[in-house]
Design a protein around this motif. Structure first.
Motif, PDB file in Angstrom:
ATOM      1  N   ALA A  45       0.818  -1.221   0.000  1.00 40.05           N
ATOM      2  CA  ALA A  45       0.000   0.000   0.000  1.00 40.05           C
ATOM      3  C   ALA A  45       0.850   1.269   0.000  1.00 40.05           C
ATOM      4  CB  ALA A  45      -0.948  -0.006   1.199  1.00 40.05           C
ATOM      5  N   VAL A  46       1.912   1.283   0.816  1.00 42.66           N
ATOM      6  CA  VAL A  46       2.754   2.480   0.925  1.00 42.66           C
ATOM      7  C   VAL A  46       3.400   2.822  -0.417  1.00 42.66           C
ATOM      8  CG1 VAL A  46       4.687   3.552   2.139  1.00 42.66           C
ATOM      9  CG2 VAL A  46       3.252   1.878   3.324  1.00 42.66           C
ATOM     10  N   GLU A  47       3.976   1.800  -1.057  1.00 42.41           N
ATOM     11  CA  GLU A  47       4.634   2.025  -2.350  1.00 42.41           C
ATOM     12  C   GLU A  47       3.628   2.471  -3.402  1.00 42.41           C
ATOM     13  OE1 GLU A  47       7.835   2.274  -2.928  1.00 42.41           O
ATOM     14  OE2 GLU A  47       7.942   1.959  -0.755  1.00 42.41           O
ATOM     15  N   LEU A  48       2.457   1.866  -3.339  1.00 42.47           N
ATOM     16  CA  LEU A  48       1.418   2.215  -4.308  1.00 42.47           C
ATOM     17  C   LEU A  48       1.007   3.687  -4.149  1.00 42.47           C
ATOM     18  CD1 LEU A  48      -0.444   1.306  -6.575  1.00 42.47           C
ATOM     19  CD2 LEU A  48      -2.058   0.475  -4.858  1.00 42.47           C
ATOM     20  N   VAL A  49       0.801   4.103  -2.918  1.00 40.75           N
ATOM     21  CA  VAL A  49       0.434   5.506  -2.671  1.00 40.75           C
ATOM     22  C   VAL A  49       1.535   6.425  -3.206  1.00 40.75           C
ATOM     23  CG1 VAL A  49       0.007   7.271  -0.910  1.00 40.75           C
ATOM     24  CG2 VAL A  49      -1.036   5.012  -0.678  1.00 40.75           C
ATOM     25  N   LYS A  50       2.782   6.059  -2.949  1.00 43.96           N
ATOM     26  CA  LYS A  50       3.907   6.880  -3.427  1.00 43.96           C
ATOM     27  C   LYS A  50       3.892   7.018  -4.942  1.00 43.96           C
ATOM     28  CE  LYS A  50       7.442   6.196   0.120  1.00 43.96           C
ATOM     29  NZ  LYS A  50       8.520   5.260   0.489  1.00 43.96           N
ATOM     30  N   SER A  51       3.669   5.909  -5.640  1.00 39.32           N
ATOM     31  CA  SER A  51       3.691   6.009  -7.106  1.00 39.32           C
ATOM     32  C   SER A  51       2.476   6.762  -7.651  1.00 39.32           C
ATOM     33  CB  SER A  51       3.784   4.642  -7.795  1.00 39.32           C
ATOM     34  OG  SER A  51       3.891   3.607  -6.892  1.00 39.32           O
ATOM     35  N   ILE A  52       1.332   6.589  -7.017  1.00 38.49           N
ATOM     36  CA  ILE A  52       0.130   7.279  -7.508  1.00 38.49           C
ATOM     37  C   ILE A  52       0.225   8.772  -7.235  1.00 38.49           C
ATOM     38  CG2 ILE A  52      -2.377   7.517  -7.265  1.00 38.49           C
ATOM     39  CD1 ILE A  52      -2.519   4.532  -6.668  1.00 38.49           C
ATOM     40  N   ARG A  82     -12.684  -6.126  14.422  1.00 39.63           N
ATOM     41  CA  ARG A  82     -12.088  -4.931  15.015  1.00 39.63           C
ATOM     42  C   ARG A  82     -10.592  -4.839  14.695  1.00 39.63           C
ATOM     43  NH1 ARG A  82     -13.834  -1.433  19.027  1.00 39.63           N
ATOM     44  NH2 ARG A  82     -15.544  -2.805  19.600  1.00 39.63           N
ATOM     45  N   GLN A  83      -9.901  -5.972  14.789  1.00 35.98           N
ATOM     46  CA  GLN A  83      -8.463  -6.007  14.521  1.00 35.98           C
ATOM     47  C   GLN A  83      -8.128  -5.451  13.121  1.00 35.98           C
ATOM     48  OE1 GLN A  83      -7.009 -10.105  13.885  1.00 35.98           O
ATOM     49  NE2 GLN A  83      -9.129 -10.801  13.818  1.00 35.98           N
ATOM     50  N   TYR A  84      -8.999  -5.735  12.146  1.00 29.99           N
ATOM     51  CA  TYR A  84      -8.717  -5.282  10.773  1.00 29.99           C
ATOM     52  C   TYR A  84      -8.973  -3.783  10.625  1.00 29.99           C
ATOM     53  CZ  TYR A  84      -8.677 -10.285  10.146  1.00 29.99           C
ATOM     54  OH  TYR A  84      -8.392 -11.617  10.281  1.00 29.99           O
ATOM     55  N   PHE A  85      -9.969  -3.283  11.328  1.00 33.36           N
ATOM     56  CA  PHE A  85     -10.225  -1.844  11.290  1.00 33.36           C
ATOM     57  C   PHE A  85      -9.076  -1.089  11.968  1.00 33.36           C
ATOM     58  CE2 PHE A  85     -14.871  -3.355  11.404  1.00 33.36           C
ATOM     59  CZ  PHE A  85     -14.911  -3.462  10.030  1.00 33.36           C
ATOM     60  N   VAL A  86      -8.595  -1.642  13.054  1.00 31.52           N
ATOM     61  CA  VAL A  86      -7.439  -1.054  13.738  1.00 31.52           C
ATOM     62  C   VAL A  86      -6.230  -1.019  12.797  1.00 31.52           C
ATOM     63  CG1 VAL A  86      -5.746  -1.411  15.609  1.00 31.52           C
ATOM     64  CG2 VAL A  86      -8.194  -1.706  16.064  1.00 31.52           C
ATOM     65  N   LYS A  87      -6.035  -2.131  12.073  1.00 29.36           N
ATOM     66  CA  LYS A  87      -4.898  -2.220  11.146  1.00 29.36           C
ATOM     67  C   LYS A  87      -4.986  -1.191  10.028  1.00 29.36           C
ATOM     68  CE  LYS A  87      -3.006  -6.879  11.344  1.00 29.36           C
ATOM     69  NZ  LYS A  87      -3.147  -8.235  10.805  1.00 29.36           N
ATOM     70  N   SER A  90      -2.989   3.938   7.746  1.00 32.41           N
ATOM     71  CA  SER A  90      -3.162   5.312   7.270  1.00 32.41           C
ATOM     72  C   SER A  90      -2.256   6.269   8.056  1.00 32.41           C
ATOM     73  CB  SER A  90      -4.628   5.743   7.341  1.00 32.41           C
ATOM     74  OG  SER A  90      -5.003   6.101   8.644  1.00 32.41           O
ATOM     75  N   VAL A  91      -2.092   6.002   9.339  1.00 31.88           N
ATOM     76  CA  VAL A  91      -1.178   6.819  10.151  1.00 31.88           C
ATOM     77  C   VAL A  91       0.268   6.642   9.665  1.00 31.88           C
ATOM     78  CG1 VAL A  91      -0.206   7.134  12.484  1.00 31.88           C
ATOM     79  CG2 VAL A  91      -2.676   6.799  12.190  1.00 31.88           C
ATOM     80  N   ASP A 125      -7.336  11.364   4.969  1.00 34.62           N
ATOM     81  CA  ASP A 125      -8.472  11.805   5.789  1.00 34.62           C
ATOM     82  C   ASP A 125      -9.626  10.805   5.800  1.00 34.62           C
ATOM     83  OD1 ASP A 125      -7.043  14.079   6.249  1.00 34.62           O
ATOM     84  OD2 ASP A 125      -8.092  15.274   4.719  1.00 34.62           O
ATOM     85  N   ILE A 126      -9.684   9.975   4.766  1.00 36.93           N
ATOM     86  CA  ILE A 126     -10.837   9.077   4.653  1.00 36.93           C
ATOM     87  C   ILE A 126     -10.474   7.644   4.992  1.00 36.93           C
ATOM     88  CG2 ILE A 126     -12.549   8.111   3.052  1.00 36.93           C
ATOM     89  CD1 ILE A 126     -12.458  10.703   1.491  1.00 36.93           C
TER      90      ILE A 126
END
Ligand SMILES: *Cc1c(COP(=O)(O)O)cnc(C)c1O
Length: 233
Positions: A139-146, A171-176, A181-182, A195-196
């Protein structure tokens, strides 16, 4: 029926917000109307719904023509690149971007039409085989490229949690997702925001709100069970 269902869902959202000490204005309810006829969407619209979620391009196109212009349409389903062009200028937010190739196609079409398309990155936080979405690591790399592409703007993350009997299991997945995002925010990537958080469905939206959801996507809880057998397409 829709009116009563909506009252109940809105009441539950309110309760979950107050339990989590959150302002209820932070949470937007998306009425997931896939497979449902326009008459039902109109009823929800009269009850104040302005955010509708659909998972098929053709269905969004049809309903877009028939419904009032102040609706915010959310594309929440898997999106094929060859159908991207139909959505540009019509949808408010695409929740289901999970590859650079798809993002590049959105960017290309957005530039053609001189608009910016807001998107979320779909993350398969539970790592389920059957689901679309990037892994947490990708996810991190994808956000960087986009982030470097014109005409497209990353606004946050989306996940579809597993189907479970007890919402607490998710709950564990929502926390993750929230943690992810943080983590992404900490990378200080230009031109993106986190933000979303689009997470929580009929079975688990209260838990998702407690863990930071800003969009919950509720279908069955508003419109009743879906019957795929009699679906128009
Ligand atoms: C169908 C769907 C929903 C709504 O599911 P319900 O369980 O009926 O509330 C939410 N999100 C996505 C991505 C969906 O495809």
């Amino acid at each position: 029926m829709i009116s009563e269902n909506l009252s109940l869902v809105r009441e539950n959202i309110k309760k979950a917000c107050s339990k989590a000490n959150r302002n209820e204005k932070e949470v937007t309810l998306i009425a997931v109307s896939k497979t449902k006829p326009v008459e039902m969407l109109e009823e929800a619209y009269r009850e104040g719904c302005r955010d509708f979620g659909e998972n098929k391009v053709q269905e969004i196109m049809d309903k877009y023509e028939k419904m009032p212009g102040d609706i915010r349409w959310h594309m929440i389903g898997h999106l094929q690149r060859n159908k991207v062009k139909y959505l540009i200028g019509k949808v408010y937010l695409i929740h289901s971007v999970d590859s650079l190739r798809l993002a590049e196609e959105i960017s290309k079409e957005a530039c053609k039409q001189n608009v910016t398309v807001n998107i979320l990155i779909e993350v398969n936080v539970a790592g389920e085989e059957s689901k679309f979405g990037t892994t947490n690591e990708e996810a991190v790399e994808l956000v960087k490229s986009i982030a470097g592409l014109p005409g497209i703007s990353v606004k946050g993350l989306m996940t579809i949690a597993p189907y479970v009997d007890c919402p607490e299991e998710n709950r564990q997945y929502f926390v993750k997702l929230r943690q992810l995002s943080v983590d992404i925010m900490k990378k200080n990537i230009d031109n993106i925001s986190m933000d979303i958080l689009s997470m929580g469905m009929t079975g688990d939206y209260q838990v998702a709100i407690e863990e930071g959801a800003t969009y919950v996507r509720v279908g069955t809880g508003i419109f009743g069970e879906r019957n795929y057998a009699i679906k128009a397409d």
